[in-house]
Design a protein around this motif. Structure first.
Motif, PDB file in Angstrom:
ATOM      1  N   VAL B  46       0.795  -1.256  -0.052  1.00 38.11           N
ATOM      2  CA  VAL B  46       0.112   0.148  -0.105  1.00 38.11           C
ATOM      3  C   VAL B  46       0.641   1.431   0.047  1.00 38.11           C
ATOM      4  CG1 VAL B  46      -1.687   1.278   1.425  1.00 38.11           C
ATOM      5  CG2 VAL B  46      -2.015  -1.209   1.288  1.00 38.11           C
ATOM      6  N   ALA B  95      -5.385   5.177  -1.140  1.00 38.92           N
ATOM      7  CA  ALA B  95      -4.521   4.374  -1.437  1.00 38.92           C
ATOM      8  C   ALA B  95      -4.191   4.306  -3.175  1.00 38.92           C
ATOM      9  CB  ALA B  95      -4.734   2.834  -1.023  1.00 38.92           C
ATOM     10  N   THR B 105      -6.771  -0.324   6.140  1.00 40.12           N
ATOM     11  CA  THR B 105      -5.650   0.986   6.382  1.00 40.12           C
ATOM     12  C   THR B 105      -6.750   2.232   6.772  1.00 40.12           C
ATOM     13  OG1 THR B 105      -4.903   0.361   4.127  1.00 40.12           O
ATOM     14  CG2 THR B 105      -4.480   2.505   4.959  1.00 40.12           C
TER      15      THR B 105
END
Lengths: 129, 285
Positions: B46, B95, B105
């Protein structure tokens, strides 16, 4: 890659198909391992644990479990959590602050690489097969 | 004491012109104020793209583009992005690499004074989860905790234990799980014995849940043992499948374990195909 833990001989993928890291942690001693260790006097239980085990043994002697019943001794031993020697725990210890890199809790006995490549994709049926 | 060289150092006409452009809400950033992004992430590869618009003291709306590579073990990673003096008009984070699911996330965005690790946090702009397609944004974005929302569904392949050994899976540091199902294949060896599998949940020290399966598994069999939330186990359904039950909505914290304990297990018995389904949230580490 596929790894084998040198402490417990468990095998696992370090990165799973969903892209997430897998953090292996060795299991505690099983009921069989606990029985072996206690019988060989390699493990001395705290007094409270020993009392529970003694009571379970007495119960099973007086009330033999049926074939489909878990003996009271096994039920009690299953609740005893004893770490195995040189246990590996890849989970991270929470770092003291946000700018400190996290470290694994315990490298233990290390690992052996079983397969260095990533997990192979699933096979597909092709025409003519 | 406000800086006389900043906004207040401008002429009355300049201040009036710029003030007319400033929408509400906005956030005035002094020359030594900066944006700090702290990320908690569980997925590999990521990269976070941080983009913002800022009205500077010349009356120009400038765009900022920054990037942060978060950790992949759910531990905190912070980055401070220097910004010009002016009014922060908007910000978004998404992302730009990899495709995290919702709840994989999570970011906390703050205004800090200074650039080093000793920078002082002065104001929270917001917090929340993000993906490649669902950015975190300010203003009008959330102040959401990392444990809110539906969590990320994960199907996890666990460790295959050695012959004669039990299964043990641990909730990773910084994660919280809801266990939905747990499946494994037990192949029993030729040695005669009644194997009685049980699934245990513990907090690392104390067992707080256990569910034994109904039927003993004898020698030379391969039985799929499944525990699932919300079902009532059916004994004798199929000689090759056994069902057990899990509580509905049970949450497991970091360091909690799901493991088997099999009364009567023999040295050549083998657990394999360990697969379980969880909802996962980031608790942060």
């Amino acid at each position: 890659m596929r790894l084998r833990c040198n402490a417990c001989n468990g095998e696992y993928e370090d990165v799973l198909p969903d892209g997430m890291q897998y953090f292996h942690a060795c299991p505690p001693l099983s009921v069989v391992e606990l029985k072996d260790a206690i019988a060989a006097k390699r493990l001395r239980l705290p007094a409270v644990y020993q009392g529970l085990l003694d009571a379970a043994q007495t119960f099973d002697r007086n009330n033999p479990p049926a074939a489909d019943q878990i003996p009271r001794v096994d039920q009690v031993l299953a609740t005893f959590i004893v770490k195995r020697p040189r246990a590996r725990d890849e989970n991270i210890a929470p770092p003291p602050d946000r700018d400190t890199a996290a470290q694994p809790i315990a490298g233990g006995a290390g690992v052996t690489v079983v397969r260095a490549e990533r997990l192979p994709p699933l096979p597909e049926l092709t025409d003519g097969v | 004491m406000p800086s006389q060289t900043g906004f207040l150092g401008l002429s009355d006409e300049q201040r009036a012109r710029i003030a007319a452009l400033v929408p509400a809400p906005s956030c005035y950033l002094r020359v030594d104020d900066n944006i700090r992004v702290t990320s908690y992430n569980a997925l590999a590869s990521v990269i976070l793209s941080v983009r913002y618009r800022l009205l500077d003291l010349d009356g120009n709306i400038v765009a900022g583009v920054e990037a942060q590579t978060p950790n992949t073990d759910r531990s905190a990673k912070s980055a401070i992005f220097p910004t010009p003096e002016g009014w922060l008009l908007g910000l978004e984070i998404f992302a730009s690499s990899a495709a995290p699911l919702v709840s994989q996330t999570y970011v906390v965005v703050e205004v800090v004074r200074g650039l080093a690790s000793s920078a002082i946090a002065l104001q929270s702009l917001g917090s929340g989860t993000l993906t490649a397609k669902q950015p975190f944004s300010w203003p009008f974005g959330p102040f959401a905790g990392s444990l809110e929302g539906g969590g990320a569904l994960r199907s996890i392949s666990g460790t295959t234990p050695a012959a004669g050994a039990e299964i043990s899976e641990t909730v990773p540091t910084g994660a919280r799980w809801e266990l939905l199902s747990f499946s494994t294949l037990l192949t029993t060896a030729i040695a005669a014995a009644n194997r009685l599998p049980m699934l245990l949940l513990d907090d690392g020290v104390n067992v707080y849940f256990r569910d034994p399966l109904v039927t003993a598994e004898t020698a030379s069999l391969a039985t799929t043992n499944v525990w699932a939330a919300g079902i009532a186990p059916r004994a004798g359904l199929n000689s090759n499948v056994q069902e057990g039950m899990l509580p509905v909505g049970l949450k497991l914290g970091s360091g909690h374990r799901l493991r088997t304990s099999t009364s009567g297990i023999q040295g050549a018995d083998q657990y394999s195909a360990v697969q379980y389904l969880v909802r996962e949230w980031i608790e942060g580490a």
